[in-house]
Design a protein around this motif. Sequence first.
Motif, mmCIF file in Angstrom:
data_model
loop_
_atom_site.group_PDB
_atom_site.id
_atom_site.type_symbol
_atom_site.label_atom_id
_atom_site.label_comp_id
_atom_site.label_asym_id
_atom_site.label_seq_id
_atom_site.Cartn_x
_atom_site.Cartn_y
_atom_site.Cartn_z
ATOM 1 N N VAL A 37 -1.536 -19.216 34.993
ATOM 2 C CA VAL A 37 -2.890 -18.924 35.479
ATOM 3 C C VAL A 37 -3.750 -18.352 34.353
ATOM 4 C CG1 VAL A 37 -4.192 -17.389 37.010
ATOM 5 C CG2 VAL A 37 -2.243 -18.664 37.902
ATOM 6 N N VAL A 49 -6.716 -25.622 39.744
ATOM 7 C CA VAL A 49 -5.271 -25.399 39.847
ATOM 8 C C VAL A 49 -4.813 -25.749 41.259
ATOM 9 C CG1 VAL A 49 -3.438 -23.648 39.884
ATOM 10 C CG2 VAL A 49 -5.144 -23.640 38.050
ATOM 11 N N LEU A 86 -4.136 -13.876 40.013
ATOM 12 C CA LEU A 86 -4.626 -14.780 41.047
ATOM 13 C C LEU A 86 -5.944 -14.289 41.638
ATOM 14 C CD1 LEU A 86 -4.100 -17.321 42.761
ATOM 15 C CD2 LEU A 86 -2.860 -15.853 44.387
ATOM 16 N N VAL A 93 -8.727 -22.745 43.152
ATOM 17 C CA VAL A 93 -7.297 -22.880 43.422
ATOM 18 C C VAL A 93 -7.130 -23.561 44.776
ATOM 19 C CG1 VAL A 93 -5.082 -21.714 43.710
ATOM 20 C CG2 VAL A 93 -6.795 -20.770 42.134
ATOM 21 N N CYS A 112 -6.683 -18.319 47.655
ATOM 22 C CA CYS A 112 -6.954 -19.713 47.306
ATOM 23 C C CYS A 112 -8.307 -20.116 47.895
ATOM 24 C CB CYS A 112 -5.850 -20.622 47.829
ATOM 25 S SG CYS A 112 -4.236 -20.297 47.072
#
Length: 248
Positions: A37, A49, A86, A93, A112
Amino acid sequence: MTILQSTQHGVLTLTLQRPEKKNALSSVMYQALTAAVQQAEQDPDVRVVVLRGQPDCFCSGNDLADFVAAGALNAEHPTVMFLHALSHFQKPVIAAVSGLAIGIGTTALLHCDLVYAAPGCRFQLPFTALGLCPEAASSLLLPKLVGYQKAAQYLLLGEAFDTNEAHRMGLVNDVVSVDELFAYAEQKAQKLAALPSEAVMQSKKLLRAPQQQLVQQVLHQELAVFEHLLHTDACQQALSQFFARNKG
């Protein structure tokens, strides 16, 4: 390799590859994910991603024995490093979820931007059964997404829910057959990657900005409580019972 990486047309795909442990995340896996990441953040050729597992399992949560052995939940702990990477990641994502999504396998989805899931997934946040508390800022993000009562059902009682419920709640964008799931996620990723990258990144930043500071604050608060609970008798007993059930 427990994390497979492939890059194509601006899309970095990270595949959890530990099927014998149902993709339970170890320190080595967390370190690999964090490095990937962080590298993707700096690589202008990576625009999106995708995070995925196998058709029968996304992620069964932490490898608890490995997690406990990694020591205090400070900034150097592999799990903590991944959560920070993250939650700060500026590029889109996408998660492609099939099979199990337990613990971090569900809470990571809250960070995400798009989540696609196959029918029949099992999502679960079994923290209290282990004598622990929510993590990954899920105590903030889940109630904001699904409402307090639903969040209490899943974070306090730890009840499992399926793909249809996840879709109704807004945790999952689309339900896609398991045979088409990964291709579908890739198609969406390619669509994102083809858009002007700065426009996409700035749009994500604007979407996340109102709660970004609070997310980091809650993440730290959760970790402090989690660390405390890890050393309680109730948690130690629950972990001992878990290890006894899963011995061998």
